[in-house]
Structure formats: structure tokens, C-alpha cells
Design a protein around this motif. Structure first.
Motif, PDB file in Angstrom:
ATOM      1  N   ALA A  67     -33.129 -12.018 -45.121  1.00  0.00           N
ATOM      2  CA  ALA A  67     -34.438 -11.799 -45.736  1.00  0.00           C
ATOM      3  C   ALA A  67     -35.124 -10.578 -45.145  1.00  0.00           C
ATOM      4  CB  ALA A  67     -35.316 -13.034 -45.547  1.00  0.00           C
ATOM      5  N   SER A 103     -36.205  -7.384 -47.159  1.00  0.00           N
ATOM      6  CA  SER A 103     -37.614  -6.998 -47.091  1.00  0.00           C
ATOM      7  C   SER A 103     -37.746  -5.529 -46.696  1.00  0.00           C
ATOM      8  CB  SER A 103     -38.334  -7.905 -46.089  1.00  0.00           C
ATOM      9  OG  SER A 103     -39.646  -7.459 -45.843  1.00  0.00           O
ATOM     10  N   ILE A 108     -38.747 -18.261 -45.063  1.00  0.00           N
ATOM     11  CA  ILE A 108     -38.460 -16.850 -45.371  1.00  0.00           C
ATOM     12  C   ILE A 108     -39.768 -16.061 -45.419  1.00  0.00           C
ATOM     13  CG2 ILE A 108     -37.565 -15.286 -47.155  1.00  0.00           C
ATOM     14  CD1 ILE A 108     -35.335 -16.834 -45.704  1.00  0.00           C
ATOM     15  N   ARG A 147     -31.595 -17.032 -53.304  1.00  0.00           N
ATOM     16  CA  ARG A 147     -32.979 -17.081 -53.789  1.00  0.00           C
ATOM     17  C   ARG A 147     -33.768 -15.855 -53.311  1.00  0.00           C
ATOM     18  NH1 ARG A 147     -36.950 -22.042 -51.882  1.00  0.00           N
ATOM     19  NH2 ARG A 147     -38.899 -21.361 -52.856  1.00  0.00           N
ATOM     20  N   THR A 148     -33.577 -15.503 -52.034  1.00  0.00           N
ATOM     21  CA  THR A 148     -34.289 -14.360 -51.455  1.00  0.00           C
ATOM     22  C   THR A 148     -33.821 -13.053 -52.093  1.00  0.00           C
ATOM     23  OG1 THR A 148     -34.403 -15.609 -49.384  1.00  0.00           O
ATOM     24  CG2 THR A 148     -34.906 -13.269 -49.274  1.00  0.00           C
ATOM     25  N   SER A 153     -32.106 -19.381 -58.894  1.00  0.00           N
ATOM     26  CA  SER A 153     -31.778 -17.958 -58.743  1.00  0.00           C
ATOM     27  C   SER A 153     -30.293 -17.664 -58.912  1.00  0.00           C
ATOM     28  CB  SER A 153     -32.236 -17.446 -57.368  1.00  0.00           C
ATOM     29  OG  SER A 153     -33.647 -17.338 -57.331  1.00  0.00           O
ATOM     30  N   LEU A 201     -40.585 -17.739 -52.836  1.00  0.00           N
ATOM     31  CA  LEU A 201     -39.748 -17.618 -51.638  1.00  0.00           C
ATOM     32  C   LEU A 201     -39.845 -18.916 -50.844  1.00  0.00           C
ATOM     33  CD1 LEU A 201     -40.645 -14.058 -50.297  1.00  0.00           C
ATOM     34  CD2 LEU A 201     -38.384 -14.813 -51.026  1.00  0.00           C
ATOM     35  N   ALA A 226     -36.843  -3.331 -49.532  1.00  0.00           N
ATOM     36  CA  ALA A 226     -37.910  -3.306 -50.540  1.00  0.00           C
ATOM     37  C   ALA A 226     -39.108  -2.508 -50.033  1.00  0.00           C
ATOM     38  CB  ALA A 226     -38.340  -4.727 -50.886  1.00  0.00           C
ATOM     39  N   ALA A 227     -39.384  -2.620 -48.716  1.00  0.00           N
ATOM     40  CA  ALA A 227     -40.593  -2.019 -48.147  1.00  0.00           C
ATOM     41  C   ALA A 227     -40.694  -0.540 -48.474  1.00  0.00           C
ATOM     42  CB  ALA A 227     -40.610  -2.231 -46.635  1.00  0.00           C
ATOM     43  N   ASP A 232     -32.670 -12.648 -55.048  1.00  0.00           N
ATOM     44  CA  ASP A 232     -33.256 -12.622 -56.391  1.00  0.00           C
ATOM     45  C   ASP A 232     -34.718 -12.168 -56.333  1.00  0.00           C
ATOM     46  OD1 ASP A 232     -33.543 -13.053 -59.164  1.00  0.00           O
ATOM     47  OD2 ASP A 232     -34.026 -15.169 -58.911  1.00  0.00           O
ATOM     48  N   TRP A 233     -35.461 -12.643 -55.350  1.00  0.00           N
ATOM     49  CA  TRP A 233     -36.864 -12.224 -55.196  1.00  0.00           C
ATOM     50  C   TRP A 233     -36.968 -10.712 -55.014  1.00  0.00           C
ATOM     51  CZ3 TRP A 233     -41.627 -14.669 -55.389  1.00  0.00           C
ATOM     52  CH2 TRP A 233     -42.718 -13.925 -54.929  1.00  0.00           C
ATOM     53  N   PHE A 234     -36.041 -10.173 -54.218  1.00  0.00           N
ATOM     54  CA  PHE A 234     -36.121  -8.749 -53.881  1.00  0.00           C
ATOM     55  C   PHE A 234     -35.306  -7.873 -54.846  1.00  0.00           C
ATOM     56  CE2 PHE A 234     -37.553 -10.464 -49.736  1.00  0.00           C
ATOM     57  CZ  PHE A 234     -38.727  -9.732 -49.621  1.00  0.00           C
ATOM     58  N   GLY A 235     -34.841  -8.459 -55.936  1.00  0.00           N
ATOM     59  CA  GLY A 235     -34.171  -7.668 -56.967  1.00  0.00           C
ATOM     60  C   GLY A 235     -32.750  -7.257 -56.640  1.00  0.00           C
ATOM     61  N   ARG A 286     -29.191 -15.776 -61.885  1.00  0.00           N
ATOM     62  CA  ARG A 286     -29.496 -14.346 -62.061  1.00  0.00           C
ATOM     63  C   ARG A 286     -28.799 -13.416 -61.079  1.00  0.00           C
ATOM     64  NH1 ARG A 286     -34.402 -17.006 -63.087  1.00  0.00           N
ATOM     65  NH2 ARG A 286     -34.707 -17.075 -60.862  1.00  0.00           N
ATOM     66  N   TYR A 320     -46.620  -4.721 -47.207  1.00  0.00           N
ATOM     67  CA  TYR A 320     -46.018  -3.524 -46.597  1.00  0.00           C
ATOM     68  C   TYR A 320     -47.030  -2.425 -46.302  1.00  0.00           C
ATOM     69  CZ  TYR A 320     -41.860  -5.986 -48.042  1.00  0.00           C
ATOM     70  OH  TYR A 320     -40.906  -6.958 -48.220  1.00  0.00           O
ATOM     71  N   ILE A 352     -40.863 -12.915 -42.970  1.00  0.00           N
ATOM     72  CA  ILE A 352     -41.238 -11.583 -43.448  1.00  0.00           C
ATOM     73  C   ILE A 352     -42.617 -11.201 -42.898  1.00  0.00           C
ATOM     74  CG2 ILE A 352     -41.774 -10.241 -45.538  1.00  0.00           C
ATOM     75  CD1 ILE A 352     -39.395 -11.829 -46.843  1.00  0.00           C
ATOM     76  N   PRO A 402     -44.397  -8.484 -52.198  1.00  0.00           N
ATOM     77  CA  PRO A 402     -44.193  -8.088 -53.594  1.00  0.00           C
ATOM     78  C   PRO A 402     -42.828  -8.542 -54.110  1.00  0.00           C
ATOM     79  CG  PRO A 402     -44.842  -6.199 -52.237  1.00  0.00           C
ATOM     80  CD  PRO A 402     -44.512  -7.308 -51.312  1.00  0.00           C
ATOM     81  N   ARG A 403     -42.820  -9.015 -55.331  1.00  0.00           N
ATOM     82  CA  ARG A 403     -41.582  -9.476 -55.945  1.00  0.00           C
ATOM     83  C   ARG A 403     -40.969  -8.342 -56.761  1.00  0.00           C
ATOM     84  NH1 ARG A 403     -41.318 -14.361 -60.257  1.00  0.00           N
ATOM     85  NH2 ARG A 403     -42.614 -12.913 -61.407  1.00  0.00           N
ATOM     86  N   VAL A 404     -39.680  -8.095 -56.513  1.00  0.00           N
ATOM     87  CA  VAL A 404     -38.973  -7.051 -57.263  1.00  0.00           C
ATOM     88  C   VAL A 404     -38.156  -7.708 -58.373  1.00  0.00           C
ATOM     89  CG1 VAL A 404     -37.389  -5.101 -57.074  1.00  0.00           C
ATOM     90  CG2 VAL A 404     -38.797  -5.743 -55.109  1.00  0.00           C
ATOM     91  N   GLY A 405     -37.549  -8.835 -58.056  1.00  0.00           N
ATOM     92  CA  GLY A 405     -36.680  -9.522 -59.018  1.00  0.00           C
ATOM     93  C   GLY A 405     -37.393 -10.661 -59.716  1.00  0.00           C
ATOM     94  N   LYS A 406     -36.680 -11.756 -59.925  1.00  0.00           N
ATOM     95  CA  LYS A 406     -37.228 -12.799 -60.793  1.00  0.00           C
ATOM     96  C   LYS A 406     -37.370 -14.188 -60.175  1.00  0.00           C
ATOM     97  CE  LYS A 406     -35.957 -10.657 -65.153  1.00  0.00           C
ATOM     98  NZ  LYS A 406     -34.964 -10.585 -66.225  1.00  0.00           N
ATOM     99  N   ALA A 407     -37.032 -14.364 -58.914  1.00  0.00           N
ATOM    100  CA  ALA A 407     -37.181 -15.701 -58.321  1.00  0.00           C
ATOM    101  C   ALA A 407     -38.632 -16.140 -58.424  1.00  0.00           C
ATOM    102  CB  ALA A 407     -36.732 -15.675 -56.862  1.00  0.00           C
TER     103      ALA A 407
END
Lengths: 249, 249
Positions: free
Chosen positions: A237, A241, B234, A124-125, A155, B230, A244-245, A127-130, A158, B188, B238, B222-227
Motif C-alpha cells: 500500500a 501510495s 491500509i 483491493r488497494t 476489486s 480502502l 500515486a503521490a 484497485d484503489w490506486f488504479g 477489475r 499528499y 498511508i 485520493p482514489r485513482v481506480g475503482k475500489a
């Protein structure tokens, strides 16, 4: 109505052996089911309550729909509180991962993660961060375990998950290899570059020694307080993170 | 040997009502028990196997020690696989939190977190990052729930947890109030300053509207993907990581 043999088949899918045998896994809850359908997974059958029917109208009519009572759903659900719908979904083939597809991005590598909740949360995490690819050692918990599927909150539809011989894979991939160890570089000042594998280890034992040897840059999440360790999903995570940062600064 | 009434009392401590009544909670595993003893908690009785006896030698002789078989431990344990020792520990008084003690540092505020695993993981993560205080709404899961205690991996011994009327507390504390919302500042690039409260909300519903109103700086991961979202543990990690990050740069 569900027959005894249907209930028995569906319950058997809670075990890896029977998931492999039938090539099916279970997804619960209409939201997750729709996410799997939208991601190109082949849904075999959806067992749903009368209430859930209207939420599933946009799905392909090629799927078998089977209206049942909430009591019957309880008999086939792996959840304490069954959702409104349960689907059997065709497992994708575990193709050998094409490591050339992992260039110019970051992927996670899991070395023996065992807890289904941790595994699901990591997906899931990611997926959030691409992050689109997670490569697992053969002994990592099965991603089609109902508890894992549930914890991914959709997630899993994907993120590509593959199981392989990690040592061979890492050597063959030829990518920078980051791993969370106790005496690595401070993760907050690490230069990650533009691609690589980030390895996370087993809950109790961390990354296996022969996989540790393949790490090209060891990283550490600095400890300020006194906890002995971080949960592996939390460590994953924080890695995601930090990756992504840098794109947000 | 354990009597039926002892087993019954110990099992009752899995419920909040009886924990309050007896003023006791359960800690399992010799490592965690030692951490609670070292942190000044009053250990009432330790039930342990013969094997675990040698690991508990340094503990105060004021504690009642009770050697039992592994089978007996199984009868009083809340774990699927009982550890080698189980202790009853005196619950500290839930004193009103002194908000002046929260100046010049960051504390977490939990608004209705429900899942014991999430709660335990948040405490463990806070301990890693040196956060010493967590303030919870009255309806947040009870920290002395055995599943929470277990998931903290001993960190509960070092982090102060208090339950209070959040709205009154936040207003009275007069500290900067950060909260994770969907349309806040990018975490960030957020300037956190040197003190504040970081609010995290319930798993399904997030932060309550009347608590959201008290946020002075909304932050977003910020979300990069599609979930869709979070996990709250988690998100907490962060936040803690970003607070720690600035001290390492």
C-alpha cells in the motif's frame, strides 16, 4: 432446495484442485456478484435468499438463479456469517501475460505471498490506486481462494491477476524493476519514472534471492520506530501510495 | 503436565471478561515474549517446549517457567499452529491518558475498529513509523484479544494503547484533529504541522458523526481506480507514511 451432491460440489470449490477441475470459483455477497457481472465475468449460477432477489434483477437472465434459504446458504458458504447470495463464476483462462501491455504504467509483482487476507487486501488497494495488473509467482496463494475473493471486496473483478515463472517474466518484460529491500533508496525521495514493476515478497522470507538479483532499483520504507518489519499488504500500500503521490503534486 | 484447571484458566483468557477478571493476557512465540519482557511488562508464567528453553535463558528468573509438550501447548494456544512458547502477561492498568504527553507528536485515534487483524496491523505499522500512542473508543476491539496480540508481532509491547470516551478526550486534548473522510484535503499536499490526532473509523461505518464534528482538518486519500474503499489498516498506514514522509524530504 439444494441436493447433497450440489452442496458437496459447492463445498469442493473451497479447494484449489476442484476449482481447477470445474473451472469455477465462488463469489459471495450481491454487491461483489454484480461487480463481477459488470466486469464481464461469466456468472454460472447465483444461489440467493428471497430477500436478495430484488437486488439481482438487473443481471442477465442467462444466469441460473436458484432461490434457497439462509440455512442452506450457510451450508455452501465459506464465510462465518453467510451473505445474502453466493455465485459460481467461471475462472478466466490464465493466459500468458503480454508484457507489452505493462508499458507506461506500474504493476505489482508478488513473490510467494501466502496469506489470503494479505493477497485480497493487496488487490483491493491496487484497485484503489488504479493499478490494473498483478503478476504472481506460481507459489503465490491462489487468487480464487474464497478468503482472497472475499478480502478483495469486489476489486478482483477489475484487476488482472496472472501466475507465471517470475524470473523469465521479469527478464522478458524489460521494465524497470523496483523491489522493497532493507538497504534500498528511501521510498520518499525515489524517482520512479513512468513505468515499472514493483516486487513484494513472501511474509516470512521476503523476495527470493534469484528474484532480488533482477531488481534495478531497491527501495526502502524508512523505519522510524522499532517494529521488526511491516506486513506485506501494508508495504504494498505504501508503494502504491507513493506511486500515486507524484501525480498529485 | 498441565492440569485440567490450568488448561481451563488459560483457555478462558481468550475471552475479554476473563482477561479482565484475572488481569492477564496471552502472548505466544518466544520472540514476542522477549519483546514484552524487554519493554517492562510483567510476565507471569511462560509455558514452553523443551526446544524453546534455550531461547528464554536471558529472561528474569522471577518468571515462572513451565516446560510442557507441544501437544499440551496446542491445548492452550489460540493459534492454529501453536508456537514454541506461550506466556501469561499482566495487563497494564488502563490509566486515563495524559493528553499533555501527546504534544509535539502525532497519535492515532481509532473510532470503533472491530477486526482483530486490522487492529494488530495498525499497532505494528504505528510502531514502524514511530507512533507511540493509540487512543481507542471504548467499543474498539480489545487489544489483549489473542488475535490482536499475535498480529502486532511484538509491537504491542512498545505502543501505548488506551481506551476512553473519545469525544471528551479529543475536546480536552486541544490538539489539531485530522480525520480520513471522503471530501477532505488531498493527503499528499496536506500540511500536517508538528502535532495532532489522526482519526480512523470503523470498518463498515467509518468515523461516527459526533466524532466527525471534532475534525479540524479532513483528509482524503485520493482514489485513482475503482475500489469502493480502502481497508482501515491500509488507510492508517498511508496516513502514518505521509506523516513520516515529510521528515525525509
Amino acid at each position: 432446495m439444494l441436493s447433497k451432491s450440489q452442496i458437496s460440489l459447492l463445498n469442493s470449490l473451497q479447494q484449489k484442485k476442484f476449482r481447477r477441475e470445474h473451472g469455477l470459483f465462488i463469489v459471495e455477497g450481491y454487491k461483489s456478484i454484480i461487480e463481477f457481472a459488470d466486469s464481464g465475468y461469466h456468472i454460472h449460477t447465483i444461489y440467493h435468499t428471497a430477500d436478495a432477489a430484488s437486488k439481482l434483477l438487473n443481471l442477465s437472465r442467462k444466469i441460473n438463479f436458484h432461490e434457497i434459504s439462509l440455512t442452506e446458504l450457510g451450508k455452501i458458504s465459506a464465510l462465518k456469517t453467510p451473505a445474502d447470495a453466493l455465485a459460481t463464476v467461471k475462472m478466466p483462462d490464465n493466459d500468458v501475460i503480454d508484457s507489452s501491455s505493462l508499458k507506461n504504467k506500474f504493476s505489482l509483482v508478488l513473490d510467494g505471498v501466502q496469506d489470503p487476507g494479505n493477497m485480497g487486501t493487496i488487490i483491493r488497494t491496487a484497485d484503489w490506486f488504479g493499478i490494473t495488473d498483478i503478476i504472481c509467482s506460481e507459489d503465490t496463494v491462489d487468487v480464487y481462494n474464497p478468503k482472497v475473493v472475499q478480502a478483495t471486496m469486489g476489486s478482483l473483478a477489475r484487476v488482472n491477476i496472472s501466475y507465471t515463472d517470475l524470473k523469465k517474466f521479469i527478464i522478458y518484460a524489460g521494465l524497470p524493476v523496483f523491489g522493497t529491500l532493507l538497504n534500498g533508496d528511501n521510498i520518499y525521495t525515489t524517482q520512479f519514472g513512468g513505468e515499472g514493476l514493483v516486487i513484494l515478497g513472501n511474509e516470512g522470507n521476503g523476495i527470493r534471492p534469484d528474484i532480488q538479483e533482477l531488481i534495478t532499483k531497491a527501495i526502502t520504507i524508512p523505519r522510524v520506530g522499532k517494529a521488526e518489519s511491516l506486513n506485506v499488504a501494508i508495504a504494498a500500500a505504501i508503494c502504491c501510495s507513493q506511486l500515486a503521490a507524484k501525480t498529485f503534486k
